[in-house]
Design a protein around this motif. Structure first.
Motif, PDB file in Angstrom:
ATOM      1  N   SER A  57      -1.237  12.091  -6.210  1.00  0.00           N
ATOM      2  CA  SER A  57      -0.417  11.390  -5.231  1.00  0.00           C
ATOM      3  C   SER A  57      -1.251  10.336  -4.506  1.00  0.00           C
ATOM      4  CB  SER A  57       0.170  12.377  -4.222  1.00  0.00           C
ATOM      5  OG  SER A  57       1.045  13.286  -4.861  1.00  0.00           O
ATOM      6  N   PRO A  58      -0.645   9.214  -4.127  1.00  0.00           N
ATOM      7  CA  PRO A  58      -1.400   8.133  -3.482  1.00  0.00           C
ATOM      8  C   PRO A  58      -2.039   8.569  -2.171  1.00  0.00           C
ATOM      9  CG  PRO A  58       0.734   7.338  -4.233  1.00  0.00           C
ATOM     10  CD  PRO A  58       0.759   8.834  -4.366  1.00  0.00           C
ATOM     11  N   SER A  59      -3.207   8.043  -1.921  1.00  0.00           N
ATOM     12  CA  SER A  59      -3.871   8.243  -0.630  1.00  0.00           C
ATOM     13  C   SER A  59      -3.370   7.175   0.331  1.00  0.00           C
ATOM     14  CB  SER A  59      -5.384   8.127  -0.809  1.00  0.00           C
ATOM     15  OG  SER A  59      -6.046   8.190   0.434  1.00  0.00           O
ATOM     16  N   GLU A  60      -2.994   7.600   1.554  1.00  0.00           N
ATOM     17  CA  GLU A  60      -2.461   6.664   2.538  1.00  0.00           C
ATOM     18  C   GLU A  60      -3.144   6.882   3.891  1.00  0.00           C
ATOM     19  OE1 GLU A  60      -0.769   4.465   1.257  1.00  0.00           O
ATOM     20  OE2 GLU A  60       0.784   5.201  -0.100  1.00  0.00           O
ATOM     21  N   ASP A 209      14.665  -1.411  10.091  1.00  0.00           N
ATOM     22  CA  ASP A 209      14.378  -2.831   9.888  1.00  0.00           C
ATOM     23  C   ASP A 209      13.449  -3.092   8.708  1.00  0.00           C
ATOM     24  OD1 ASP A 209      11.814  -2.176  10.774  1.00  0.00           O
ATOM     25  OD2 ASP A 209      11.850  -3.482  12.530  1.00  0.00           O
ATOM     26  N   THR A 210      12.986  -2.033   8.036  1.00  0.00           N
ATOM     27  CA  THR A 210      12.042  -2.206   6.937  1.00  0.00           C
ATOM     28  C   THR A 210      12.415  -1.294   5.777  1.00  0.00           C
ATOM     29  OG1 THR A 210      10.281  -2.667   8.547  1.00  0.00           O
ATOM     30  CG2 THR A 210       9.599  -2.159   6.294  1.00  0.00           C
ATOM     31  N   LEU A 211      12.570  -1.866   4.597  1.00  0.00           N
ATOM     32  CA  LEU A 211      12.821  -1.094   3.387  1.00  0.00           C
ATOM     33  C   LEU A 211      11.503  -0.553   2.851  1.00  0.00           C
ATOM     34  CD1 LEU A 211      15.266  -3.518   1.512  1.00  0.00           C
ATOM     35  CD2 LEU A 211      15.861  -1.557   2.959  1.00  0.00           C
ATOM     36  N   ASN A 212      11.578   0.494   2.020  1.00  0.00           N
ATOM     37  CA  ASN A 212      10.361   1.009   1.381  1.00  0.00           C
ATOM     38  C   ASN A 212       9.610  -0.095   0.653  1.00  0.00           C
ATOM     39  OD1 ASN A 212      10.653   3.771   2.102  1.00  0.00           O
ATOM     40  ND2 ASN A 212      12.151   4.071   0.468  1.00  0.00           N
ATOM     41  N   GLU A 213      10.356  -0.974  -0.013  1.00  0.00           N
ATOM     42  CA  GLU A 213       9.730  -2.047  -0.796  1.00  0.00           C
ATOM     43  C   GLU A 213       8.967  -3.045   0.057  1.00  0.00           C
ATOM     44  OE1 GLU A 213      13.292  -0.507  -3.033  1.00  0.00           O
ATOM     45  OE2 GLU A 213      12.820  -1.019  -0.954  1.00  0.00           O
ATOM     46  N   ARG A 214       9.325  -3.151   1.333  1.00  0.00           N
ATOM     47  CA  ARG A 214       8.679  -4.116   2.224  1.00  0.00           C
ATOM     48  C   ARG A 214       7.760  -3.452   3.244  1.00  0.00           C
ATOM     49  NH1 ARG A 214      10.834  -9.171   1.747  1.00  0.00           N
ATOM     50  NH2 ARG A 214      12.768  -9.340   0.564  1.00  0.00           N
ATOM     51  N   ASP A 215       7.641  -2.149   3.162  1.00  0.00           N
ATOM     52  CA  ASP A 215       6.793  -1.394   4.062  1.00  0.00           C
ATOM     53  C   ASP A 215       5.326  -1.651   3.726  1.00  0.00           C
ATOM     54  OD1 ASP A 215       5.196   1.315   4.480  1.00  0.00           O
ATOM     55  OD2 ASP A 215       6.881   1.364   5.874  1.00  0.00           O
ATOM     56  N   ASN A 216       4.489  -1.781   4.764  1.00  0.00           N
ATOM     57  CA  ASN A 216       3.077  -2.097   4.526  1.00  0.00           C
ATOM     58  C   ASN A 216       2.325  -0.991   3.812  1.00  0.00           C
ATOM     59  OD1 ASN A 216       3.001  -4.701   5.717  1.00  0.00           O
ATOM     60  ND2 ASN A 216       3.012  -3.775   7.747  1.00  0.00           N
ATOM     61  N   VAL A 217       2.796   0.245   3.923  1.00  0.00           N
ATOM     62  CA  VAL A 217       2.154   1.361   3.239  1.00  0.00           C
ATOM     63  C   VAL A 217       2.723   1.550   1.838  1.00  0.00           C
ATOM     64  CG1 VAL A 217       1.813   3.881   3.280  1.00  0.00           C
ATOM     65  CG2 VAL A 217       1.560   2.536   5.387  1.00  0.00           C
ATOM     66  N   PHE A 218       4.044   1.486   1.706  1.00  0.00           N
ATOM     67  CA  PHE A 218       4.699   1.790   0.444  1.00  0.00           C
ATOM     68  C   PHE A 218       4.895   0.590  -0.471  1.00  0.00           C
ATOM     69  CE2 PHE A 218       6.866   5.180   3.172  1.00  0.00           C
ATOM     70  CZ  PHE A 218       5.959   6.156   2.801  1.00  0.00           C
ATOM     71  N   SER A 219       4.620  -0.615   0.010  1.00  0.00           N
ATOM     72  CA  SER A 219       4.946  -1.818  -0.759  1.00  0.00           C
ATOM     73  C   SER A 219       4.159  -1.939  -2.058  1.00  0.00           C
ATOM     74  CB  SER A 219       4.720  -3.074   0.093  1.00  0.00           C
ATOM     75  OG  SER A 219       3.374  -3.156   0.529  1.00  0.00           O
ATOM     76  N   ASP A 220       3.040  -1.212  -2.181  1.00  0.00           N
ATOM     77  CA  ASP A 220       2.270  -1.258  -3.422  1.00  0.00           C
ATOM     78  C   ASP A 220       2.763  -0.230  -4.434  1.00  0.00           C
ATOM     79  OD1 ASP A 220       1.444   0.941  -2.004  1.00  0.00           O
ATOM     80  OD2 ASP A 220      -0.701   0.645  -2.361  1.00  0.00           O
ATOM     81  N   GLY A 221       3.861   0.444  -4.119  1.00  0.00           N
ATOM     82  CA  GLY A 221       4.447   1.423  -5.029  1.00  0.00           C
ATOM     83  C   GLY A 221       4.663   2.754  -4.336  1.00  0.00           C
ATOM     84  N   PHE A 222       5.895   3.252  -4.394  1.00  0.00           N
ATOM     85  CA  PHE A 222       6.199   4.523  -3.723  1.00  0.00           C
ATOM     86  C   PHE A 222       6.936   5.484  -4.651  1.00  0.00           C
ATOM     87  CE2 PHE A 222       9.588   1.505  -2.979  1.00  0.00           C
ATOM     88  CZ  PHE A 222      10.750   2.221  -3.199  1.00  0.00           C
ATOM     89  N   THR A 223       6.902   5.209  -5.954  1.00  0.00           N
ATOM     90  CA  THR A 223       7.644   6.018  -6.919  1.00  0.00           C
ATOM     91  C   THR A 223       7.293   7.491  -6.812  1.00  0.00           C
ATOM     92  OG1 THR A 223       7.758   4.153  -8.446  1.00  0.00           O
ATOM     93  CG2 THR A 223       8.165   6.340  -9.363  1.00  0.00           C
ATOM     94  N   THR A 224       6.004   7.803  -6.698  1.00  0.00           N
ATOM     95  CA  THR A 224       5.581   9.205  -6.647  1.00  0.00           C
ATOM     96  C   THR A 224       5.581   9.768  -5.226  1.00  0.00           C
ATOM     97  OG1 THR A 224       3.246   8.595  -6.525  1.00  0.00           O
ATOM     98  CG2 THR A 224       4.176   8.954  -8.722  1.00  0.00           C
ATOM     99  N   GLU A 225       5.972   8.956  -4.246  1.00  0.00           N
ATOM    100  CA  GLU A 225       5.996   9.413  -2.854  1.00  0.00           C
ATOM    101  C   GLU A 225       7.422   9.638  -2.343  1.00  0.00           C
ATOM    102  OE1 GLU A 225       2.422   7.438  -0.533  1.00  0.00           O
ATOM    103  OE2 GLU A 225       3.347   5.969  -1.875  1.00  0.00           O
ATOM    104  N   LEU A 226       8.422   9.403  -3.185  1.00  0.00           N
ATOM    105  CA  LEU A 226       9.811   9.468  -2.757  1.00  0.00           C
ATOM    106  C   LEU A 226      10.342  10.896  -2.819  1.00  0.00           C
ATOM    107  CD1 LEU A 226      12.054   7.490  -1.843  1.00  0.00           C
ATOM    108  CD2 LEU A 226      12.816   7.447  -4.224  1.00  0.00           C
TER     109      LEU A 226
END
Length: 247
Positions: A57-60, A209-226
């Motif tokens: 899982s991604p490190s955040e 006001d922010t979608l997952n796709e535009r979130d500063n943490v998730f914008s690099d990919g959130f497929t495995t974090e959903l």
């Protein structure tokens, strides 16, 4: 610097903060609508479901509001007087080193904001204007069982400007060694419908006001974090998510 700027620069940027804008004020609505559309299930990540579907899982970032003394919060029910729609969180920890077998005995810390977007243990400053330094709601620690499961009773979190709704998770092994700091993302449809129609449940800020796709943490990919989310406002929600670590 706002919260979203902090997240771009990482936790160490706190040392250089000179001025931070306050949180966006919550928008109150005089209309009460009982949400019905949010009943159902949204399926999230399948990561960790098998040896062939087993990515670390991604490190955040853990900041800007990590739990100060996590060992003080060994509890399953983390609500501690916060109101909102009840949510059961079922977080399963799997071990990449054993072909995604369950990791029993792992220590799992969780924390997230309340329905209004505020964190406990912090506040009275530009980053969070409302002062919650003397309370510790929505923070907890559990140890995984033989199935790798850590379960919590919480509320459906709100959102704050610049971030999509999320949960912070820190996983340790049984000896207390840190294995991973990560975050859990929410499916958009259920979350945003609650935010826009859930005034009767106290969710009065309106659309995130922010979608997952535009979130500063998730914008690099959130497929495995959903997360997978099921339920309704009246019955409560159940969140299920698997996190894969190098155990």
């Amino acid at each position: 610097m706002e919260r979203k700027d902090f997240l771009k620069r990482g936790f160490t940027s706190l040392l250089g903060i000179a001025a931070i804008n306050p949180l966006v004020a919550a928008c109150k609505s005089s209309t009460t609508v009982d949400p019905t559309v949010t009943t159902g299930t949204e399926t999230g990540s399948t990561n960790g479901s098998s040896a062939s579907d087993c990515a670390i899982s991604p490190s955040e970032t853990e900041g800007p509001f990590p739990t100060k003394v996590p060992a003080n919060f060994v509890r399953k029910d983390i609500r501690d007087n916060r109101t909102g729609v009840m949510m059961t969180m079922n977080i399963t920890i799997k071990n990449k080193n054993t072909s995604c077998a369950a990791l029993a005995g792992a220590i799992v810390d969780v924390w997230h904001c309340d329905k209004d977007g505020y964190y406990s243990e912090y506040g009275g400053s530009g980053m969070q204007s409302v002062n919650f330094q003397t309370v510790d709601f929505l923070r907890g620690r559990q140890t995984t069982d033989a199935s790798g499961l850590a379960a919590y009773t919480s509320i459906f979190p709100g959102w704050y400007s610049g971030r999509a709704p999320h949960i912070h998770v820190h996983v340790y092994n049984a000896a207390g060694k840190s294995l991973l700091v990560t975050q859990i993302a929410f499916p958009y449809a259920i979350a945003n419908t609650l935010y826009t129609t859930g005034q009767s449940y106290g969710y009065t800020k309106g659309a995130q006001d922010t979608l997952n796709e535009r979130d500063n943490v998730f914008s690099d990919g959130f497929t495995t974090e959903l997360a997978t989310l099921s339920g309704s406002p009246s019955a409560g929600y159940t969140l299920a998510h698997t996190i894969v670590v190098n155990g």
